[in-house]
Design an enzyme around this catalytic site. Sequence first.
Site, PDB file in Angstrom:
ATOM      1  N   CYS A 122      -5.117  12.335  12.728  1.00  0.00           N
ATOM      2  CA  CYS A 122      -5.832  11.057  12.655  1.00  0.00           C
ATOM      3  C   CYS A 122      -5.638  10.388  14.015  1.00  0.00           C
ATOM      4  CB  CYS A 122      -5.278  10.207  11.523  1.00  0.00           C
ATOM      5  SG  CYS A 122      -3.634   9.622  11.848  1.00  0.00           S
ATOM      6  N   ASP A 132       4.739   0.540  12.128  1.00  0.00           N
ATOM      7  CA  ASP A 132       3.526  -0.118  11.612  1.00  0.00           C
ATOM      8  C   ASP A 132       3.403  -1.561  12.057  1.00  0.00           C
ATOM      9  OD1 ASP A 132       3.464   1.595   8.383  1.00  0.00           O
ATOM     10  OD2 ASP A 132       2.961   2.225  10.416  1.00  0.00           O
ATOM     11  N   ARG A 147      -8.754  -0.469   4.653  1.00  0.00           N
ATOM     12  CA  ARG A 147      -7.881   0.539   4.017  1.00  0.00           C
ATOM     13  C   ARG A 147      -6.536  -0.042   3.662  1.00  0.00           C
ATOM     14  NH1 ARG A 147      -6.832   5.491   7.430  1.00  0.00           N
ATOM     15  NH2 ARG A 147      -5.458   5.710   5.644  1.00  0.00           N
ATOM     16  N   ARG A 174       0.192  14.501  13.082  1.00  0.00           N
ATOM     17  CA  ARG A 174       0.719  14.254  11.733  1.00  0.00           C
ATOM     18  C   ARG A 174       0.744  15.516  10.866  1.00  0.00           C
ATOM     19  NH1 ARG A 174      -1.364   8.608   9.688  1.00  0.00           N
ATOM     20  NH2 ARG A 174       0.578   8.666   8.503  1.00  0.00           N
ATOM     21  N   LYS A 195       0.835  -1.207   0.000  1.00  0.00           N
ATOM     22  CA  LYS A 195       0.000   0.000   0.000  1.00  0.00           C
ATOM     23  C   LYS A 195       0.869   1.257   0.000  1.00  0.00           C
ATOM     24  CE  LYS A 195      -1.755   1.567   4.018  1.00  0.00           C
ATOM     25  NZ  LYS A 195      -1.444   2.975   4.319  1.00  0.00           N
ATOM     26  N   ASN A 196       1.887   1.284   0.859  1.00  0.00           N
ATOM     27  CA  ASN A 196       2.661   2.521   1.047  1.00  0.00           C
ATOM     28  C   ASN A 196       3.704   2.747  -0.033  1.00  0.00           C
ATOM     29  OD1 ASN A 196       1.075   2.997   3.210  1.00  0.00           O
ATOM     30  ND2 ASN A 196       2.606   2.511   4.757  1.00  0.00           N
TER      31      ASN A 196
HETATM   32  C1  EPZ Z   1       4.198   6.970   6.428  1.00  0.00           C
HETATM   33  O1  EPZ Z   1       3.397   7.978   7.010  1.00  0.00           O
HETATM   34  C2  EPZ Z   1       3.305   5.749   6.283  1.00  0.00           C
HETATM   35  N1  EPZ Z   1       2.195   6.069   5.391  1.00  0.00           N
HETATM   36  C3  EPZ Z   1       2.781   5.335   7.661  1.00  0.00           C
HETATM   37  O2  EPZ Z   1       2.006   4.163   7.492  1.00  0.00           O
HETATM   38  C4  EPZ Z   1       3.979   5.021   8.547  1.00  0.00           C
HETATM   39  O3  EPZ Z   1       3.512   4.675   9.845  1.00  0.00           O
HETATM   40  C5  EPZ Z   1       4.899   6.246   8.629  1.00  0.00           C
HETATM   41  O4  EPZ Z   1       5.296   6.640   7.300  1.00  0.00           O
HETATM   42  C6  EPZ Z   1       6.155   5.981   9.443  1.00  0.00           C
HETATM   43  O5  EPZ Z   1       6.863   4.919   8.882  1.00  0.00           O
HETATM   44  C7  EPZ Z   1       2.420   6.090   4.053  1.00  0.00           C
HETATM   45  O6  EPZ Z   1       3.522   5.858   3.580  1.00  0.00           O
HETATM   46  C8  EPZ Z   1       1.227   6.395   3.187  1.00  0.00           C
HETATM   47  P1  EPZ Z   1       6.136  10.325   8.539  1.00  0.00           P
HETATM   48  P2  EPZ Z   1       3.930   9.501   7.046  1.00  0.00           P
HETATM   49  O7  EPZ Z   1       6.042  11.594   7.767  1.00  0.00           O
HETATM   50  O8  EPZ Z   1       4.821   9.747   5.887  1.00  0.00           O
HETATM   51  C9  EPZ Z   1       6.274  13.720  11.863  1.00  0.00           C
HETATM   52  C10 EPZ Z   1       0.143   2.786   7.760  1.00  0.00           C
HETATM   53  O9  EPZ Z   1      -0.326   2.227   8.751  1.00  0.00           O
HETATM   54  N2  EPZ Z   1       6.140  14.680  10.744  1.00  0.00           N
HETATM   55  O10 EPZ Z   1       7.277   9.418   8.263  1.00  0.00           O
HETATM   56  O11 EPZ Z   1       2.737  10.376   7.225  1.00  0.00           O
HETATM   57  C11 EPZ Z   1       5.036  12.838  12.039  1.00  0.00           C
HETATM   58  O12 EPZ Z   1       4.060  13.490  12.833  1.00  0.00           O
HETATM   59  C12 EPZ Z   1       0.615   4.214   7.856  1.00  0.00           C
HETATM   60  O13 EPZ Z   1       0.280   2.249   6.629  1.00  0.00           O
HETATM   61  C13 EPZ Z   1       6.174  16.042  11.022  1.00  0.00           C
HETATM   62  O14 EPZ Z   1       6.301  16.461  12.171  1.00  0.00           O
HETATM   63  O15 EPZ Z   1       4.783   9.509   8.364  1.00  0.00           O
HETATM   64  C14 EPZ Z   1       5.610  11.610  12.711  1.00  0.00           C
HETATM   65  O16 EPZ Z   1       5.714  11.860  14.103  1.00  0.00           O
HETATM   66  C15 EPZ Z   1       0.354   4.797   9.227  1.00  0.00           C
HETATM   67  N3  EPZ Z   1       6.069  16.931   9.988  1.00  0.00           N
HETATM   68  C16 EPZ Z   1       7.017  11.486  12.099  1.00  0.00           C
HETATM   69  O17 EPZ Z   1       7.309  12.786  11.551  1.00  0.00           O
HETATM   70  C17 EPZ Z   1       5.944  16.510   8.688  1.00  0.00           C
HETATM   71  O18 EPZ Z   1       5.861  17.366   7.769  1.00  0.00           O
HETATM   72  C18 EPZ Z   1       7.130  10.461  10.968  1.00  0.00           C
HETATM   73  O19 EPZ Z   1       6.055  10.698  10.102  1.00  0.00           O
HETATM   74  C19 EPZ Z   1       5.902  15.118   8.423  1.00  0.00           C
HETATM   75  C20 EPZ Z   1       6.019  14.224   9.465  1.00  0.00           C
END
Ligand code: EPZ
Length: 417
Positions: free
Chosen positions: A117, A305, A397, A122, A22-23
């Site tokens: 969420c 995850d 999802r 996020r 998915k990701n």
């Molecule tokens: C991706 O989410 C995945 N989703 C998530 O999978 C996964 O848990 C996550 O990466 C971490 O590996 C997809 O790829 C579609 P991040 P993402 O940006 O990119 C903070 C699932 O279950 N952050 O790596 O949204 C954020 O709040 C989902 O399949 C900021 O502060 O996660 C978090 O604490 C859930 N500012 C950390 O960074 C930003 O602009 C990592 O988030 C972006 C992120």
Amino acid sequence: MQKLVIEGGSPLRGEIRISGAKNAALPILCATLLSRETLHVENVPHLKDVTTMLGLLAQMGVGITLDSSQCVALSGREIPNPVAPYELVKTMRASILVLGPLLARTGRASVSLPGGCAIGLRPVDLHIKGLQAMGAEIEVENGYIKASASKLHGARICMDLVSVTGTENLMMAATLASGVTVIENAAREPEVVDLANCLTAMGAKISGAGSDTIEIEGVDELHGARHRVMPDRIESGTFLVAAAASLGKIKLHGARADILDAVLDKLSESGAHISTGEESIFLEMRDRPKSVSIRTAPYPAFPTDMQAQFMVLNSVAEGSALITETIFENRFMHVQELCRMGAHIEVEGNAAMVRGKEHLGGATVMATDLRASASLVIAGLVARGETTIERIYHIDRGYECIEEKLAQLGAKIRRMA
Ligand code: EPZ
């Protein structure tokens, strides 16, 4: 609302095929916005998030044909409507991934803020900051990110935090920028590499994907390509944990062990017997699992995850273990549901102490987010008696045909309207 009803106590036994990731599929589908030509994407999983993404791209003007059960042909010849509306974005945060490609291709974008969420706030500040460094004018008003750029230019961007979709958004934007972009502190996840491979097939010039420094030399345009989505490492890990927790014996086909080291190491530590092939993973759990401590962190460390799934394994394991969640601030929503099934879990801040028990008891529980739902399914498989899981739209999802695959492995599971 649909529910899943599970009669616990059957060890998972048999073989299943792992679906496309998915990701990886979600950002790869967005890559079509970068080219006027057709992008053929194979091994696309049938998931709610994928359907949502295809709908989002179609309303922008992307032509979409499903040319077989798992292949999608996307044509971004014209993008007359570079808008991602709230009613679509609110159901899928990954919609933010259209922002970079839209800006790079059309010079303008209006993308609804994804909003928080279940697992955390996020924010998308790093996406915005990186695009501004590349010359985008961005305002956030009325819940929308309004962005414009006559022509993005290369930049050196050091990400404050490791962000998977942040890295992906900026990498896609940089493919058509003038000059060279360097992303430092980039995410190293395999899904980033899969996207980079797809972009390279489209003519992008990218080096360093999979490391913490990615360099992209902008080109004038990208052409069409054909790309096969990598297998889903989190689906693989989820089924392996389900087999381990239920004292089962399963073989995953189309799975890659090389991108699951941290998870396989922890499963071995819990007592599982694991063997791997080119595209397969075999697991057998002969005795009650032993508790294993987990600390989530960016790839290649233990994936966030997979945290909820290991929470269940530890709930029925021998001993006690600490689970520390360092990525998201609220990713323990499954704890109270597991405690309703008799688990012994104490949470303090971002750490959960799990004391293993011989058995969990079936109950009616509620899914709150994608991976929490998966942990409740695993709990239902190992609990004594019947478990009913409500709000299973969360699980649809991210897991393709989960009850069919589990039933194929001997689980007593059915979906109720
Ligand atoms: C991706 O989410 C995945 N989703 C998530 O999978 C996964 O848990 C996550 O990466 C971490 O590996 C997809 O790829 C579609 P991040 P993402 O940006 O990119 C903070 C699932 O279950 N952050 O790596 O949204 C954020 O709040 C989902 O399949 C900021 O502060 O996660 C978090 O604490 C859930 N500012 C950390 O960074 C930003 O602009 C990592 O988030 C972006 C992120």
